[in-house]
Design a protein around this motif. Structure first.
Motif, PDB file in Angstrom:
ATOM      1  N   GLY A   1      32.537  26.119  44.916  1.00 53.04           N
ATOM      2  CA  GLY A   1      33.367  27.289  45.188  1.00 53.04           C
ATOM      3  C   GLY A   1      34.772  27.217  44.615  1.00 53.04           C
ATOM      4  N   VAL A   2      35.093  26.133  43.924  1.00 55.98           N
ATOM      5  CA  VAL A   2      36.432  25.996  43.341  1.00 55.98           C
ATOM      6  C   VAL A   2      36.637  27.052  42.258  1.00 55.98           C
ATOM      7  N   GLY A   3      35.651  27.249  41.399  1.00 55.03           N
ATOM      8  CA  GLY A   3      35.773  28.223  40.315  1.00 55.03           C
ATOM      9  C   GLY A   3      36.020  29.633  40.827  1.00 55.03           C
ATOM     10  N   THR A   4      35.336  30.017  41.891  1.00 56.57           N
ATOM     11  CA  THR A   4      35.530  31.348  42.480  1.00 56.57           C
ATOM     12  C   THR A   4      36.966  31.509  42.955  1.00 56.57           C
ATOM     13  N   ALA A   5      37.478  30.492  43.649  1.00 54.37           N
ATOM     14  CA  ALA A   5      38.856  30.544  44.138  1.00 54.37           C
ATOM     15  C   ALA A   5      39.845  30.585  42.980  1.00 54.37           C
ATOM     16  N   VAL A   6      39.607  29.772  41.952  1.00 53.39           N
ATOM     17  CA  VAL A   6      40.507  29.727  40.801  1.00 53.39           C
ATOM     18  C   VAL A   6      40.530  31.082  40.094  1.00 53.39           C
ATOM     19  N   LEU A   7      39.379  31.707  39.917  1.00 54.08           N
ATOM     20  CA  LEU A   7      39.345  33.000  39.243  1.00 54.08           C
ATOM     21  C   LEU A   7      40.209  34.017  39.989  1.00 54.08           C
ATOM     22  N   GLU A   8      40.067  34.092  41.285  1.00 53.61           N
ATOM     23  CA  GLU A   8      40.868  35.051  42.064  1.00 53.61           C
ATOM     24  C   GLU A   8      42.357  34.736  41.965  1.00 53.61           C
ATOM     25  N   LEU A   9      42.711  33.461  42.093  1.00 54.59           N
ATOM     26  CA  LEU A   9      44.116  33.067  41.989  1.00 54.59           C
ATOM     27  C   LEU A   9      44.666  33.375  40.599  1.00 54.59           C
ATOM     28  N   LEU A  10      43.883  33.118  39.568  1.00 52.72           N
ATOM     29  CA  LEU A  10      44.334  33.351  38.195  1.00 52.72           C
ATOM     30  C   LEU A  10      44.500  34.846  37.915  1.00 52.72           C
ATOM     31  N   LEU A  11      43.585  35.654  38.414  1.00 56.36           N
ATOM     32  CA  LEU A  11      43.719  37.105  38.237  1.00 56.36           C
ATOM     33  C   LEU A  11      44.955  37.624  38.967  1.00 56.36           C
ATOM     34  N   ASN A  12      45.239  37.081  40.140  1.00 53.05           N
ATOM     35  CA  ASN A  12      46.452  37.461  40.873  1.00 53.05           C
ATOM     36  C   ASN A  12      47.700  37.061  40.102  1.00 53.05           C
ATOM     37  N   ARG A  13      47.691  35.860  39.508  1.00 51.95           N
ATOM     38  CA  ARG A  13      48.836  35.409  38.705  1.00 51.95           C
ATOM     39  C   ARG A  13      49.012  36.309  37.489  1.00 51.95           C
ATOM     40  N   ALA A  14      47.907  36.669  36.847  1.00 52.59           N
ATOM     41  CA  ALA A  14      47.981  37.544  35.674  1.00 52.59           C
ATOM     42  C   ALA A  14      48.626  38.874  36.043  1.00 52.59           C
ATOM     43  N   SER A  15      48.200  39.444  37.141  1.00 49.81           N
ATOM     44  CA  SER A  15      48.768  40.707  37.600  1.00 49.81           C
ATOM     45  C   SER A  15      50.251  40.551  37.914  1.00 49.81           C
ATOM     46  N   ALA A  16      50.616  39.467  38.584  1.00 50.02           N
ATOM     47  CA  ALA A  16      52.023  39.213  38.920  1.00 50.02           C
ATOM     48  C   ALA A  16      52.882  39.041  37.668  1.00 50.02           C
ATOM     49  N   GLN A  17      52.284  38.550  36.585  1.00 44.26           N
ATOM     50  CA  GLN A  17      53.008  38.379  35.323  1.00 44.26           C
ATOM     51  C   GLN A  17      53.040  39.666  34.500  1.00 44.26           C
ATOM     52  N   GLY A  18      52.458  40.741  35.022  1.00 45.82           N
ATOM     53  CA  GLY A  18      52.512  42.036  34.354  1.00 45.82           C
ATOM     54  C   GLY A  18      51.344  42.353  33.450  1.00 45.82           C
ATOM     55  N   PHE A  19      50.339  41.498  33.425  1.00 42.31           N
ATOM     56  CA  PHE A  19      49.154  41.796  32.620  1.00 42.31           C
ATOM     57  C   PHE A  19      48.299  42.833  33.336  1.00 42.31           C
ATOM     58  N   THR A  20      47.624  43.668  32.562  1.00 34.87           N
ATOM     59  CA  THR A  20      46.730  44.680  33.126  1.00 34.87           C
ATOM     60  C   THR A  20      45.265  44.354  32.869  1.00 34.87           C
ATOM     61  N   THR A  21      45.021  43.408  31.955  1.00 26.97           N
ATOM     62  CA  THR A  21      43.664  43.040  31.580  1.00 26.97           C
ATOM     63  C   THR A  21      43.611  41.531  31.324  1.00 26.97           C
ATOM     64  N   VAL A  22      42.512  40.923  31.722  1.00 32.97           N
ATOM     65  CA  VAL A  22      42.279  39.510  31.419  1.00 32.97           C
ATOM     66  C   VAL A  22      40.997  39.421  30.604  1.00 32.97           C
ATOM     67  N   TYR A  23      41.108  38.758  29.461  1.00 26.77           N
ATOM     68  CA  TYR A  23      39.981  38.544  28.554  1.00 26.77           C
ATOM     69  C   TYR A  23      39.364  37.189  28.864  1.00 26.77           C
ATOM     70  N   VAL A  24      38.042  37.159  28.986  1.00 27.00           N
ATOM     71  CA  VAL A  24      37.330  35.900  29.200  1.00 27.00           C
ATOM     72  C   VAL A  24      36.249  35.762  28.139  1.00 27.00           C
ATOM     73  N   SER A  25      35.994  34.513  27.771  1.00 27.93           N
ATOM     74  CA  SER A  25      34.970  34.203  26.781  1.00 27.93           C
ATOM     75  C   SER A  25      34.274  32.925  27.216  1.00 27.93           C
ATOM     76  N   THR A  26      32.967  32.905  27.093  1.00 28.18           N
ATOM     77  CA  THR A  26      32.197  31.709  27.431  1.00 28.18           C
ATOM     78  C   THR A  26      31.005  31.612  26.493  1.00 28.18           C
ATOM     79  N   THR A  27      30.276  30.544  26.628  1.00 26.15           N
ATOM     80  CA  THR A  27      29.073  30.362  25.821  1.00 26.15           C
ATOM     81  C   THR A  27      27.861  30.815  26.620  1.00 26.15           C
ATOM     82  N   PRO A  28      26.799  31.220  25.938  1.00 30.47           N
ATOM     83  CA  PRO A  28      25.597  31.657  26.659  1.00 30.47           C
ATOM     84  C   PRO A  28      25.016  30.584  27.584  1.00 30.47           C
ATOM     85  N   ASP A  29      25.223  29.309  27.259  1.00 27.79           N
ATOM     86  CA  ASP A  29      24.649  28.250  28.096  1.00 27.79           C
ATOM     87  C   ASP A  29      25.534  27.847  29.279  1.00 27.79           C
TER      88      ASP A  29
END
Length: 168
Positions: A105-133
């Motif tokens: 559950g660490v990743g779930t918590a980190v994602l929420e915290l990171l999205l909150n930080r992005a919003s606080a920094q004035g970003f309106t969109t967060v881009y994510v990229s990963t591999t299919p595997d």
């Protein structure tokens, strides 16, 4: 959501702890760009790890904001937000979590915290990229309703952040 997971803006003290977490709990290719030389955490690779973060996050004019991820106040990985050139208001997110903390559950918590930080920094969109595997990231994003789309060898998404309407 886990309450023992926190993000702290990277500084020199946390960078030393982050290096220790990487060396003891992650493969170099999971946490940094490739470095020529012997595999594993040889001294050259450790130095490159420190130089990478100093140049990108701790310089006088940082390219990105990096956070140390802590679990129960122990550094367990890193998260970052990097403004994307040519896409005003958009930051690319990046995360790595040490093996000992994956699947808990660490990743779930980190994602929420990171999205909150992005919003606080004035970003309106967060881009994510990963591999299919990368099934862990795919599951995490899917559970949040994020649809990843094929983009060359990667899967990507743009997460729109909820912003408060202007106060009249």
């Amino acid at each position: 959501m886990r309450t023992d997971v926190k993000l702290y803006r990277l500084n020199q003290r946390l960078l030393a702890e982050l290096l220790h977490a990487a060396v003891t709990d992650a493969d170099p290719l999971e946490v940094m760009p490739p470095v020529t030389g012997p595999s594993g955490w040889a001294p050259k690779r450790r130095a490159a790890f420190v130089q990478f973060h100093e140049a990108r996050s701790l310089s006088a004019d940082p390219l990105e904001t990096t956070f140390a991820i802590t679990v129960a106040e122990q550094v367990a990985g890193a998260a970052r937000l990097c403004p994307l050139d040519g896409q005003p208001g958009t930051a690319e997110a990046g995360v790595w979590i040490g093996r000992a903390h994956r699947g808990a559950g660490v990743g779930t918590a980190v994602l929420e915290l990171l999205l909150n930080r992005a919003s606080a920094q004035g970003f309106t969109t967060v881009y994510v990229s990963t591999t299919p595997d990368n099934t862990a990231v795919r599951s995490l994003l899917s559970a949040r309703g994020v649809v990843l789309v094929p983009d060359g060898d990667a899967l990507t998404a743009h997460i729109k952040l909820i912003t408060d309407p202007p106060v009249a």
